[in-house]
Design a protein around this motif. Structure first.
Motif, short mmCIF file in Angstrom:
data_model
loop_
_atom_site.label_atom_id
_atom_site.label_comp_id
_atom_site.label_asym_id
_atom_site.label_seq_id
_atom_site.Cartn_x
_atom_site.Cartn_y
_atom_site.Cartn_z
N LEU A 140 3.94 1.39 2.79
CA LEU A 140 4.93 2.40 2.54
C LEU A 140 4.77 3.83 2.82
CD1 LEU A 140 6.51 0.78 -0.83
CD2 LEU A 140 7.23 0.70 1.65
N PHE A 141 4.95 4.40 3.72
CA PHE A 141 4.27 6.05 3.87
C PHE A 141 5.31 6.76 3.10
CE2 PHE A 141 2.95 3.62 7.39
CZ PHE A 141 1.55 3.79 7.24
N SER A 142 4.88 8.32 3.19
CA SER A 142 5.44 9.33 2.19
C SER A 142 5.99 8.66 0.87
CB SER A 142 6.69 9.81 3.26
OG SER A 142 6.38 9.90 4.52
N SER A 143 5.08 7.93 0.17
CA SER A 143 5.55 7.31 -0.96
C SER A 143 4.50 7.81 -1.99
CB SER A 143 5.28 5.78 -0.92
OG SER A 143 6.48 5.40 -0.10
N ARG A 144 4.51 9.08 -2.71
CA ARG A 144 3.53 9.59 -3.50
C ARG A 144 3.80 9.10 -5.08
NH1 ARG A 144 2.68 16.03 -4.69
NH2 ARG A 144 0.84 15.96 -6.04
N VAL A 145 2.88 8.50 -5.46
CA VAL A 145 3.14 7.83 -6.90
C VAL A 145 2.91 8.82 -7.98
CG1 VAL A 145 1.92 6.16 -8.54
CG2 VAL A 145 2.02 5.85 -6.01
N THR A 202 6.03 4.46 -10.72
CA THR A 202 7.09 5.26 -10.28
C THR A 202 6.63 6.27 -9.27
OG1 THR A 202 7.58 5.52 -12.74
CG2 THR A 202 8.87 6.91 -11.36
N THR A 203 7.46 6.39 -7.97
CA THR A 203 7.10 7.27 -6.97
C THR A 203 8.32 8.42 -6.81
OG1 THR A 203 8.58 5.82 -5.26
CG2 THR A 203 6.11 5.22 -5.80
N TYR A 204 8.44 9.02 -5.92
CA TYR A 204 9.50 10.18 -5.86
C TYR A 204 10.90 9.25 -5.08
CZ TYR A 204 6.66 13.74 -7.23
OH TYR A 204 5.66 14.56 -8.10
N ALA A 205 10.69 8.00 -4.88
CA ALA A 205 11.41 7.17 -4.23
C ALA A 205 11.96 5.99 -5.16
CB ALA A 205 11.28 6.62 -2.92
N GLU A 206 11.94 4.69 -4.91
CA GLU A 206 12.16 3.40 -5.40
C GLU A 206 10.86 3.27 -6.31
OE1 GLU A 206 14.96 1.43 -5.85
OE2 GLU A 206 15.62 3.48 -5.16
N PRO A 207 11.23 2.82 -7.64
CA PRO A 207 10.08 2.45 -8.64
C PRO A 207 9.72 0.92 -8.19
CG PRO A 207 12.12 2.37 -9.83
CD PRO A 207 12.46 2.83 -8.60
N LEU A 233 0.79 -1.07 -0.01
CA LEU A 233 0.09 -0.01 -0.05
C LEU A 233 0.94 1.15 -0.17
CD1 LEU A 233 -2.98 0.08 2.32
CD2 LEU A 233 -1.60 2.22 1.81
N LEU A 234 0.60 2.13 -1.02
CA LEU A 234 1.66 3.26 -1.22
C LEU A 234 0.74 4.53 -0.73
CD1 LEU A 234 2.77 2.11 -4.69
CD2 LEU A 234 4.15 2.96 -3.07
N GLU A 235 1.25 5.21 0.22
CA GLU A 235 0.48 6.41 0.75
C GLU A 235 1.52 7.48 0.78
OE1 GLU A 235 -2.74 7.31 2.10
OE2 GLU A 235 -1.54 9.06 2.16
N ARG A 236 0.85 8.56 0.18
CA ARG A 236 1.78 9.70 0.12
C ARG A 236 1.97 10.42 1.59
NH1 ARG A 236 -0.98 14.57 -3.46
NH2 ARG A 236 0.35 15.81 -2.11
N ASN A 237 0.97 10.32 2.25
CA ASN A 237 1.10 11.05 3.82
C ASN A 237 1.92 10.15 4.79
OD1 ASN A 237 -0.60 13.12 3.14
ND2 ASN A 237 -2.49 11.96 3.73
#
Ligand SMILES: Cc1cc2nc3c(=O)[nH]c(=O)nc-3n(C[C@H](O)[C@H](O)[C@H](O)COP(=O)(O)OP(=O)(O)OC[C@H]3O[C@@H](n4cnc5c(N)ncnc54)[C@H](O)[C@@H]3O)c2cc1C
Length: 429
Positions: free
Chosen positions: A123-128, A141-146, A22-26
Motif C-alpha cells: 500500500l503506497f502513499s499510506s502514511r501510518v 490508522t492511516t490517512y485513508a482506510e484504517p 506493507l504500508l509505505e508513506r512514499n
C-alpha cells in the motif's frame, strides 16, 4: 521489505496462509536505498558476522543487541538473496560490497519484485498515523482506510534525510505505545565549523590522520581519512566521529577540532625524529621538508610514506600556526620553535563546531531503547506482538554497508518471529 519477505517465507514453510501488508508513506519503496552509497548502494560489507560487529558497531551494547540478528541473517545470506534475484555484486578492496550494475535502485527493485511474487500487499502513499492495541489486536490508522491486524512490525527508519520520508513517525508511535525513546542525534554527518576552512584547503584530504575533538576537558579521537570541505570537514574520520562530537556539543555547547598529522607518535617521539632529521639536513627549509614529509611515518624514519604526505596546500598554515618564518631552515630552528612545530603537527587547529546537523547524517543515532526490545526476536518487551527493526532502534553503524545490513538483519529477524507469533495465535485459536 526484508521483514515482509522473511515473514512470507516462514509462513509458506509452515503452510500457514497469512495476509501480509506493507504500508509505505512514499509512492515507491526503498527511497533511502536509492540514494545510498552515492546512488551506488554500499549494500553490505564482506566478512563474518563477528567481523561485521567488530568493525561496524563501536558501542558494546549495540554490538550485543545486533549479534543475534547478524548471525541469523548475515551478509552472505543477503548476497545469496540478491544473487538469486539477479543482482550481482562486487567487493571493493576495502571490503565494501556494491551491486555490480552500480545502480542502487536495482536492490530496491529486486526486493519489490520479490514482495509482489510473494503476494505481499503493497500500500503506497499510506502514511501510518497511529498504532493502538484494541481487543487483543492492533488498530492502524492511516490517512485513508484504517486496518486491524494481529501483529505489527514497525520499520519506519531513522530521522535524518527527512525528505526521504523518515520524519520520526515511528518514534512518536512507539512512544505512545509506552516505549522509551533515546533522543535522536546526528551520526555519520559532515562537520560544519563556525568559520569555514580557508578556500585553498577545500577538497584537500589528509590520509589516515587523527581527528581530535575536545570540550569540557573531554577528548575523543578517530583515525582515518579527513576531507576539508567548503563548510568544514567530511571523509571517514569526520563521519565516524560525528556521533560522539554531536554528544559533546549537546553536553558542552560546542567542541574544538584538531588534526593529529602524526597519530602514531607521541609529541616526544616526533620531536626526537625531527631533531635527528635537523642534524642530518640542516640546510633544508622546514617548509620543503613538510611538503614531502610522510604522515604517520614508521617508527624512527621519515623515509616511507605508507599513508601519503602532508598536502602542500596545508604547509603554509602549519608554518604560520607554528610561528615560523616561511624560509626557516632546520639549522636555524631552535628548540622552542621545533617544539612549537611539533605541537601544531600533533594538534593542527581545525575550528569550532557548535552542533552536528541531524538531518545531514547518513543515519541518526537514538531511537527506541534497545533494552525494551528482545534481540532474539525483535519483539517489544513493552507491547507483545509489536516488533521493531532497523534504524528506528537506538543503534548506529559505521560507514561501509553496516547500516543497511543491520536493517536487513533486524528486519529478517522481526519478520521471521512475527509470523511464528502469528502461527502460535492461529493454532491457539
Ligand atoms: C544519503 C545516505 C546514504 C546512505 N548510504 C548507505 C550505504 O551506502 N550503506 C549503508 O549501509 N547505509 C547507508 N545509509 C543508511 C541506510 O540507508 C539506512 O540506515 C537504512 O536505509 C535504514 O533502513 P530502515 O529500513 O530502518 O529505514 P528506511 O530505509 O529509512 O525505511 C523506512 C521506510 O519507512 C517509511 N515510513 C516512515 N514513516 C512512515 C509512516 N508513518 N507510514 C508509512 N511509512 C513510513 C519511509 O518512507 C521509508 O520508506 C545511507 C543513508 C543516507 C541518508
Amino acid at each position: 521489505m526484508l521483514a515482509a519477505i522473511a515473514a512470507r517465507r516462514v509462513a509458506e514453510l509452515s503452510c500457514m496462509d497469512f495476509s501480509i501488508t506493507l504500508l509505505e508513506r512514499n509512492s515507491r519503496l526503498g527511497t533511502k536505498i536509492g540514494i545510498s552509497g552515492g546512488g551506488k548502494c554500499n549494500v553490505t560489507h564482506q566478512g563474518t558476522p563477528a567481523e561485521m560487529l567488530e568493525q561496524g558497531f563501536l558501542r558494546t551494547n549495540e554490538r550485543r543487541f545486533l549479534r543475534n540478528a547478524l548471525y541469523g541473517f548475515s551478509s552472505s545470506d543477503l548476497l545469496e538473496l540478491l544473487h538469486s534475484r539477479g543482482v550481482e555484486t562486487e567487493a571493493r578492496a576495502d571490503g565494501k560490497l556494491f551491486p555490480l550494475s552500480g545502480d542502487a535502485s536495482s536492490v530496491a527493485m529486486a526486493f519489490e519484485e520479490l514482495l509482489k511474487e510473494l503476494s505481499v500487499q503493497l500500500l503506497f502513499s499510506s502514511r501510518v498515523k497511529s498504532v493502538e492495541p484494541k481487543g487483543g489486536r492492533f488498530l492502524i490508522t492511516t490517512y485513508a482506510e484504517p486496518l486491524t491486524v494481529d501483529v505489527v512490525i514497525l520499520a519506519t527508519g531513522g530521522v535524518s534525510y527527512s525528505k526521504t520520508g523518515t520524519t520520526g513517525d515511528g518514534l512518536v508511535i512507539a512512544r505512545k505505545l509506552g516505549h522509551s525513546i533515546k533522543e535522536p542525534s546526528a551520526a555519520l554527518a559532515p562537520l560544519f565549523t563556525l568559520k569555514a576552512p580557508p578556500a585553498s584547503l577545500s577538497g584537500v584530504s589528509l590520509r589516515s590522520a587523527g581527528l581530535v575533538a575536545s570540550a569540557g576537558g573531554k577528548t575523543i579521537e578517530r583515525r582515518g581519512d579527513l576531507l576539508f570541505t567548503h563548510r568544514g570537514f567530511s571523509g571517514p574520520a569526520a563521519l565516524s566521529l560525528s556521533r560522539d562530537i554531536a554528544e559533546l556539543c549537546r553536553e558542552f555547547g560546542g567542541a574544538q577540532l584538531f588534526a593529529d598529522l602524526f597519530p602514531e607518535h607521541t609529541p616526544a617521539e616526533l620531536d626526537k625524529l625531527l631533531l635527528l632529521h635537523a642534524r642530518k639536513y640542516g640546510a633544508q627549509m622546514v617548509r620543503k621538508f613538510l611538503q614531502i614529509c610522510p604522515m604517520a611515518p614508521f617508527k624512527g624514519a621519515f623515509s616511507e610514506a605508507p599513508h601519503g604526505t602532508i598536502p602542500t596546500a596545508l604547509v603554509p598554515f602549519i608554518i604560520r600556526h607554528s610561528l615560523l618564518e616561511i624560509d626557516i631552515t632546520w639549522s636555524t630552528l631552535h628548540k622552542e620553535l621545533r617544539q612549537s612545530l611539533v605541537a601544531v603537527l600533533k594538534r593542527f587547529p581545525l575550528g569550532t563546531v557548535r552542533d552536528v546537523q541531524l538531518d545531514q547524517g547518513e543515519v541518526s543515532a537514538g531511537g527506541v531503547a534497545l533494552g525494551e526490545v528482545n534481540p532474539k526476536t525483535m519483539e517489544s518487551r513493552v507491547v507483545p506482538k509489536l516488533f521493531l527493526c532497523g534504524e528506528v532502534l537506538d543503534y548506529a553503524g559505521e560507514i561501509g554497508g553496516y547500516n543497511l545490513q543491520a536493517a536487513f538483519s533486524t528486519g529478517w529477524t522481526a519478520g521471521t518471529n512475527a509470523v511464528k507469533k502469528c502461527s502460535a495465535l492461529f493454532l491457539r485459536a
